[in-house]
Scaffold this motif. Structure first.
Motif, PDB file in Angstrom:
ATOM      1  N   VAL A   1     -50.225  68.260  45.990  1.00  0.00           N
ATOM      2  CA  VAL A   1     -48.869  68.817  46.074  1.00  0.00           C
ATOM      3  C   VAL A   1     -47.844  67.698  46.213  1.00  0.00           C
ATOM      4  N   GLY A   2     -48.181  66.646  46.965  1.00  0.00           N
ATOM      5  CA  GLY A   2     -47.251  65.537  47.174  1.00  0.00           C
ATOM      6  C   GLY A   2     -46.878  64.793  45.903  1.00  0.00           C
ATOM      7  N   ASP A   3     -47.709  64.874  44.872  1.00  0.00           N
ATOM      8  CA  ASP A   3     -47.364  64.265  43.587  1.00  0.00           C
ATOM      9  C   ASP A   3     -46.342  65.107  42.832  1.00  0.00           C
TER      10      ASP A   3
ATOM     11  N   GLU B   1     -52.734  75.690  46.590  1.00  0.00           N
ATOM     12  CA  GLU B   1     -53.567  75.920  47.760  1.00  0.00           C
ATOM     13  C   GLU B   1     -53.105  74.956  48.838  1.00  0.00           C
ATOM     14  N   LEU B   2     -52.754  75.485  50.001  1.00  0.00           N
ATOM     15  CA  LEU B   2     -52.373  74.659  51.138  1.00  0.00           C
ATOM     16  C   LEU B   2     -53.538  74.673  52.110  1.00  0.00           C
TER      17      LEU B   2
ATOM     18  N   PHE C   1     -55.385  72.283  55.173  1.00  0.00           N
ATOM     19  CA  PHE C   1     -55.367  71.109  56.042  1.00  0.00           C
ATOM     20  C   PHE C   1     -56.616  70.253  55.836  1.00  0.00           C
ATOM     21  N   LEU C   2     -57.745  70.897  55.695  1.00  0.00           N
ATOM     22  CA  LEU C   2     -59.003  70.160  55.584  1.00  0.00           C
ATOM     23  C   LEU C   2     -59.235  69.549  54.203  1.00  0.00           C
ATOM     24  N   ARG C   3     -58.926  70.304  53.145  1.00  0.00           N
ATOM     25  CA  ARG C   3     -59.209  69.832  51.786  1.00  0.00           C
ATOM     26  C   ARG C   3     -58.023  69.157  51.124  1.00  0.00           C
ATOM     27  N   GLY C   4     -56.849  69.277  51.701  1.00  0.00           N
ATOM     28  CA  GLY C   4     -55.648  68.725  51.080  1.00  0.00           C
ATOM     29  C   GLY C   4     -54.958  69.761  50.206  1.00  0.00           C
ATOM     30  N   ASP C   5     -53.636  69.743  50.220  1.00  0.00           N
ATOM     31  CA  ASP C   5     -52.847  70.685  49.428  1.00  0.00           C
ATOM     32  C   ASP C   5     -52.905  70.294  47.956  1.00  0.00           C
ATOM     33  N   LYS C   6     -53.033  71.310  47.084  1.00  0.00           N
ATOM     34  CA  LYS C   6     -53.087  71.017  45.656  1.00  0.00           C
ATOM     35  C   LYS C   6     -52.333  72.083  44.872  1.00  0.00           C
ATOM     36  N   VAL C   7     -51.940  71.710  43.643  1.00  0.00           N
ATOM     37  CA  VAL C   7     -51.114  72.579  42.811  1.00  0.00           C
ATOM     38  C   VAL C   7     -51.451  72.347  41.341  1.00  0.00           C
TER      39      VAL C   7
END
Length: 121
Positions: free
Chosen positions: A31-33, A11-12, A14-20
């Protein structure tokens, strides 16, 4: 036999942060991890560690998205092909080295994120 397999989700936002999440791991993580940048902050290139403990890096070279091993100047292991002038033509990933198939789930999810972020779709 179930032929449908979820290789990952992202999920990309902006408000909640990207996650995978990858494969059957139920945990969401940033996502950055998973897909990180350790070069210039202006670079679109992103890296991840494959299941074989090899660092892979998605790069945009001459407008084409390519997966390489971590080092600079490394040859493409996978290349994304699409016809920019005729969107009705099929797009595809060309695998140049089968080593990458060991990390297929991570390759697919990272490709989809990169495609979305770099506008290569």
């Amino acid at each position: 036999m179930d032929r449908n397999t979820v290789v990952g989700e992202f999920e990309l936002s902006f408000l909640r942060g990207d996650k995978v999440r990858i494969g059957d791991d139920p945990r969401w993580r940033p996502v950055g991890d998973f897909l990180y940048n350790h070069g210039s902050s202006f670079s679109a290139a992103r890296s991840f560690i494959g299941d074989n403990n090899v660092e892979y890096r998605w790069k945009v070279r001459q407008g084409t998205l390519m997966l390489c091993k971590g080092g600079s100047g490394a040859p493409a292991l996978i290349t994304f092909h699409r016809d920019r002038y005729n969107p009705n033509d099929a797009s595809y990933l060309e695998v140049h080295d089968i080593e990458t198939l060991e990390s297929l789930e991570k390759v697919i999810v990272s490709f989809l994120i990169m495609e979305r972020r770099t506008g290569q779709a």
